[in-house]
Design an enzyme around this catalytic site. Structure first.
Site, mmCIF file in Angstrom:
data_model
loop_
_atom_site.group_PDB
_atom_site.id
_atom_site.type_symbol
_atom_site.label_atom_id
_atom_site.label_comp_id
_atom_site.label_asym_id
_atom_site.label_seq_id
_atom_site.Cartn_x
_atom_site.Cartn_y
_atom_site.Cartn_z
ATOM 1 N N GLY A 14 0.821 -1.206 0.000
ATOM 2 C CA GLY A 14 0.000 0.000 0.000
ATOM 3 C C GLY A 14 0.853 1.252 0.000
ATOM 4 N N GLY A 118 6.813 -2.532 3.419
ATOM 5 C CA GLY A 118 6.613 -2.940 4.810
ATOM 6 C C GLY A 118 7.204 -4.306 5.087
ATOM 7 N N THR A 121 7.316 -6.869 2.217
ATOM 8 C CA THR A 121 8.293 -6.504 1.174
ATOM 9 C C THR A 121 9.714 -6.794 1.649
ATOM 10 O OG1 THR A 121 6.787 -4.725 0.570
ATOM 11 C CG2 THR A 121 9.012 -4.615 -0.352
ATOM 12 N N ILE A 142 2.434 3.349 6.557
ATOM 13 C CA ILE A 142 1.809 4.271 7.513
ATOM 14 C C ILE A 142 1.631 3.582 8.862
ATOM 15 C CG2 ILE A 142 0.618 5.618 5.740
ATOM 16 C CD1 ILE A 142 -2.001 4.146 6.718
ATOM 17 N N ASP A 143 1.639 2.238 8.874
ATOM 18 C CA ASP A 143 1.332 1.486 10.110
ATOM 19 C C ASP A 143 2.456 1.543 11.143
ATOM 20 O OD1 ASP A 143 -0.905 0.781 8.682
ATOM 21 O OD2 ASP A 143 -0.217 -1.248 8.220
ATOM 22 N N GLY A 186 -3.715 0.721 10.593
ATOM 23 C CA GLY A 186 -2.600 0.263 11.422
ATOM 24 C C GLY A 186 -2.498 -1.242 11.473
ATOM 25 N N GLU A 238 -8.161 -0.117 13.598
ATOM 26 C CA GLU A 238 -8.916 -1.125 12.821
ATOM 27 C C GLU A 238 -8.674 -2.542 13.338
ATOM 28 O OE1 GLU A 238 -7.612 -1.145 8.732
ATOM 29 O OE2 GLU A 238 -5.515 -1.466 9.270
ATOM 30 N N GLN A 292 -5.537 8.408 4.982
ATOM 31 C CA GLN A 292 -4.287 8.337 5.743
ATOM 32 C C GLN A 292 -3.099 7.981 4.858
ATOM 33 O OE1 GLN A 292 -5.474 6.043 9.679
ATOM 34 N NE2 GLN A 292 -6.983 5.761 8.074
HETATM 35 O O1 F6P Z 1 -0.534 -1.508 5.599
HETATM 36 C C1 F6P Z 1 -1.097 -0.322 5.226
HETATM 37 C C2 F6P Z 1 -2.569 -0.411 5.236
HETATM 38 O O2 F6P Z 1 -3.026 0.837 4.855
HETATM 39 C C3 F6P Z 1 -3.213 -0.878 6.546
HETATM 40 O O3 F6P Z 1 -3.219 0.108 7.517
HETATM 41 C C4 F6P Z 1 -4.569 -1.327 6.074
HETATM 42 O O4 F6P Z 1 -5.127 -2.302 6.891
HETATM 43 C C5 F6P Z 1 -4.270 -1.901 4.739
HETATM 44 O O5 F6P Z 1 -3.069 -1.326 4.293
HETATM 45 C C6 F6P Z 1 -5.318 -1.732 3.699
HETATM 46 O O6 F6P Z 1 -4.897 -2.444 2.604
HETATM 47 P P1 F6P Z 1 -5.594 -2.513 1.190
HETATM 48 O O7 F6P Z 1 -4.825 -1.569 0.313
HETATM 49 O O8 F6P Z 1 -5.375 -3.920 0.789
HETATM 50 O O9 F6P Z 1 -7.014 -2.133 1.339
#
Ligand code: F6P
Length: 381
Positions: A14, A118, A121, A142-143, A186, A238, A292
């Site tokens: 992401g 992250g 990766t 971002i997490d 997160g 979340e 975010q």
């Molecule tokens: O790891 C970053 C993140 O934004 C998490 O905070 C979130 O749960 C997830 O990616 C959302 O991922 P996706 O892009 O698969 O919806």
């Protein structure tokens, strides 16, 4: 002049504010040493298909420090060790295409691959390093949950966005005597929730690290009422879940082994609903979501990204490969990827962002936990 001639940059996972700032810092540091920078388009997809672009001197790569997103895009839910291939007849197969990637990098003359991403990766980076590729990781998410570093880039911007949302929710909560929950991202780490709760003056922060007891939250709301505060603002990560309960899962996908197949969501809504029933107050949830991840990085993130990008290139010039660029106790440093993956040793196996992978979650002796408790933020326990 260094022995390096060409380096490649790849982003997976992401997006996070500051990706372009890292790319820029790598290109600029490389230029000083006569090294050419290339970017693989759409992360692992570009690596598998050998689709890349020259970044040095490219107008696309100019004036990008403030830009959200990534000029070379990113791959999502992709694992080159178990790559999803859709056949002509529509059937889906998962193949190990890591050797294709290795060959492409050799054919392209890429001396070092910078992998921005992250925990999953960095796991893939370590797995590729075992196949002879020289890699250097840069911790993006971002997490803020990548092991071995104090901070990942993108995190500061995400906290700022969440803090701004909390400021806004405060005024509407107070005007209407409501409970406001804000669900933030997160995944299985509560960093965004905890920092934004402190910065945004929230009354409660519910984190994945502390399964919550709703009675404690109700106590806090009632205590506030006794003090004439007829509203409360609650940050819900979340990944937060009640004691004896489990994560709120919004969706599941079939991405094969080695990628994240679970999408979290709904924790904020479920807390708001339960609190409305118990307290009789009106409760409303806001899910902040992808706000975010997008947009302009903060100045703090731009500086961090520039430090990370320049350091990553420096490490390559020094011949220190197969490491993650980190910030430890305020100092730039590097940590072997072997340490970063922890016990997640099997090549191409466990997906990132899961409890089995080596995530950095909040420890109970972290200063942030103490600070939150000191000022009376309820952590649901
Ligand atoms: O790891 C970053 C993140 O934004 C998490 O905070 C979130 O749960 C997830 O990616 C959302 O991922 P996706 O892009 O698969 O919806």
């Amino acid at each position: 002049m260094s022995e390096l001639k060409r380096i490649g940059i790849l982003i997976n996972g992401g997006d996070a504010p500051g990706l372009n700032a890292v790319i820029r810092a790598i290109i600029k540091t490389a230029r000083v040493h006569g090294v050419e920078s290339y970017g693989f388009i759409e992360g692992f997809k570009g690596l598998v298909e050998n689709n890349y672009m020259l970044l040095e001197g490219n107008p696309v790569a100019s004036g990008i420090i403030q830009k959200g997103g990534a000029i070379i895009k990113s791959s999502l839910n992709t694992n080159v060790f178990n790559y999803k291939v859709v056949n002509e007849d529509g059937t889906v197969e998962y193949k190990d295409l890591s050797d294709v990637c290795v060959q492409n990098l050799k054919d392209d003359g890429i001396d070092c691959l910078f992998m921005l991403g992250g925990d999953s990766t960095q796991k893939a980076a370590r797995d590729l390093s075992l196949k002879g590729i020289k890699v250097i990781g840069v911790p993006k998410t971002i997490d803020n949950d990548v092991a071995c570093t104090d901070v990942t880039f993108g995190f500061n911007t995400a906290v700022s966005v969440a803090t701004d949302a909390l400021d806004r929710l405060h005024t509407t909560a107070e005007t209407h005597n409501r409970i406001m929950t804000l669900e933030v991202m997160g995944r299985y780490a509560g960093w965004i929730a905890l920092e934004s709760a402190i910065a945004g003056g929230a009354d409660v922060a519910l984190l994945p690290e502390i399964p919550y007891d709703l009675d404690k939250v109700v106590e806090t709301i009632n205590d506030r009422k006794k003090r004439g505060k007829n509203f409360s603002v609650i940050v819900v990560s979340e990944g937060a879940y009640p004691k004896g309960g489990s994560f709120c899962i919004k969706d599941k996908r079939e991405g094969g082994a080695g990628v994240i197949n679970v999408q979290l969501g709904g924790a904020g809504e479920s807390v708001a609903k339960a609190l409305e029933e118990i307290t009789g107050m009106t409760a409303r949830n806001t899910t902040l979501g992808y706000m975010q991840r997008g947009g302009t990085p903060t100045a703090t993130d731009r500086v961090l990204c520039t430090k990370y990008g320049a350091k990553a290139m420096e490490l390559a010039l020094e011949g220190k490969f197969n490491v993650l660029t980190v910030l430890k106790d305020g100092k730039l440093n590097s940590i072997p990827l072997e340490e970063v993956v922890g016990n997640n040793k099997e090549i191409g196996a466990v997906e990132g962002g899961t409890e089995e992978s080596n995530m950095r979650t909040i420890k109970m002796d972290d200063d942030l936990i103490k600070t939150a408790r000191d000022i009376g933020i309820c952590l649901g326990d």
